[in-house]
Structures are given as C-alpha cells and as structure tokens.
Motif scaffolding. Structure first.
Motif, short mmCIF file in Angstrom:
data_model
loop_
_atom_site.label_atom_id
_atom_site.label_comp_id
_atom_site.label_asym_id
_atom_site.label_seq_id
_atom_site.Cartn_x
_atom_site.Cartn_y
_atom_site.Cartn_z
N HIS A 83 0.81 -1.21 0.00
CA HIS A 83 0.00 0.00 0.00
C HIS A 83 0.85 1.27 0.00
O HIS A 83 0.45 2.28 0.57
CB HIS A 83 -0.95 0.00 1.21
N ARG A 84 1.99 1.23 -0.66
CA ARG A 84 2.85 2.41 -0.69
C ARG A 84 2.17 3.59 -1.38
O ARG A 84 2.53 4.73 -1.13
CB ARG A 84 4.16 2.10 -1.40
N LYS A 103 2.60 14.87 3.52
CA LYS A 103 2.57 15.35 4.91
C LYS A 103 2.44 14.22 5.93
O LYS A 103 2.17 14.45 7.09
CB LYS A 103 1.44 16.36 5.09
N ASP A 104 2.64 12.99 5.48
CA ASP A 104 2.54 11.82 6.35
C ASP A 104 3.90 11.51 6.98
O ASP A 104 4.92 12.11 6.64
CB ASP A 104 2.07 10.60 5.56
N PHE A 162 10.28 -0.35 2.41
CA PHE A 162 9.20 0.62 2.63
C PHE A 162 9.76 1.92 3.21
O PHE A 162 9.41 3.02 2.78
CB PHE A 162 8.17 0.00 3.58
N THR A 163 10.65 1.78 4.17
CA THR A 163 11.25 2.93 4.83
C THR A 163 12.11 3.74 3.86
O THR A 163 12.04 4.97 3.84
CB THR A 163 12.09 2.46 6.03
N ARG A 164 12.91 3.05 3.06
CA ARG A 164 13.74 3.76 2.07
C ARG A 164 12.87 4.54 1.09
O ARG A 164 13.19 5.68 0.74
CB ARG A 164 14.65 2.76 1.34
N ARG A 184 10.67 9.84 -0.72
CA ARG A 184 9.54 10.73 -0.99
C ARG A 184 9.51 11.93 -0.05
O ARG A 184 8.62 12.76 -0.12
CB ARG A 184 8.23 9.95 -0.83
N GLY A 185 10.46 12.01 0.87
CA GLY A 185 10.55 13.16 1.77
C GLY A 185 9.73 13.05 3.04
O GLY A 185 9.56 14.04 3.75
#
Length: 163
Positions: A75-76, A82-83, A100-102, A107-108
């Motif tokens: 669900h990326r 702003k998440d 997922f973390t990378r 994406r900032g």
C-alpha cells in the motif's frame, strides 16, 4: 520456565529505563504528532508491536494506517507528502520494512524507527531512531520493553495532537 521469562522481561524493562534517549523520543513524538497520517510497518516478530501501536493510536483518534503485507499487498500508494512512517524491525531485519522505509525517505516523509541497535539498517534509513534491547531467553525474545516504549510513544503522540 515462567520465572525465567519474567526475569528476561524485568531485565529488558530495566535496560529500557536506563537507555532511552529522551531527545530522540521527543523528536519522534514531534515528527509523528505533526503528520496528517502515520503509516505503521512492522512485520514478523515486530508485527505485534505494529498492530498494538495502530490500536492505541486509533483509540486516541490519531489517523494511522497499519501496513501488514497481508496477501503480499503493498500500500505504498497511500503515502502522502505530509505523512510520517513509524517502522519497527529487529535483527534479522525485514527487507520489506527496510524497502518501505527507504521509499518513504525518498519521498521526503519523516521516518521514525523502533529498532534494536543505533547501527541497524532501519536506524540508518530513519530520521529518528528509538532503540530497545530485549533480553533473550533461549531462542525467544519477549517484546515487553518494546511494547512499553511503543505505548509511551503512542500516548505521547496522541497527547501532543490534542494540545
């Protein structure tokens, strides 16, 4: 057997009380409290912690999404600018959680890691890392200290959002 597990839990909790970094905890609370949505990911042994975090944040009316990987669904696409991401993983580290973390970092998004070592691959790909060491008993590690830290983090985030 029960006494041995209780002792491992006691030692883990005492270790957490002595080693938690208050500045890192405050930074993590600030990052998560300011997010529109908190994306939580923790697979395998970290899954109980992730699901409990999602439960506590829901009880506190904090928007959160649990990424559990059921059915190999990814669900990326739900990650928004702003998440923030709260990622949980311990050795051996979940490649899905690291990936997922990378991507979230690329994406900032702010990334908070809950992990076992400051040098873990998860900590290295996070803005803020909270570390917790669980004492092993045989081939098992209780999650008591990790749950305590996660609960304190979630309640602090919920309280900060209410203020």
């Amino acid at each position: 057997l029960l006494a041995e597990f209780v002792e491992a839990v006691r030692l883990s909790l005492e270790g957490l009380a002595k080693s938690v970094d208050p500045a890192a905890l405050e930074t993590a609370v600030h990052a998560l409290a300011g997010a529109e949505m908190i994306h939580i990911i923790g697979l395998r042994r970290a899954y109980p912690v992730a699901s409990y975090l999602a439960y506590v944040l829901e009880k506190m009316s904090v928007p959160a999404m649990l990424h559990e990987g059921a059915g190999k669904l990814d669900h990326r696409h739900a990650l928004r600018p702003k998440d923030a991401v709260l990622a949980i993983s311990f050795a051996p580290y979940s490649e899905e959680t690291l990936s997922f973390t990378r991507e979230a970092r690329a994406r900032g998004l702010a990334v908070v890691a809950l992990t076992d070592q400051a040098t873990s691959p998860l900590a290295r790909s996070a803005d803020t890392a909270l570390t917790v060491q669980e004492v092993d008993f045989g081939a098992f590690r209780a999650l008591s200290a990790t749950i305590a830290l996660a609960l304190a983090l979630a309640v602090a985030v919920g309280t900060a959002r209410e203020a």
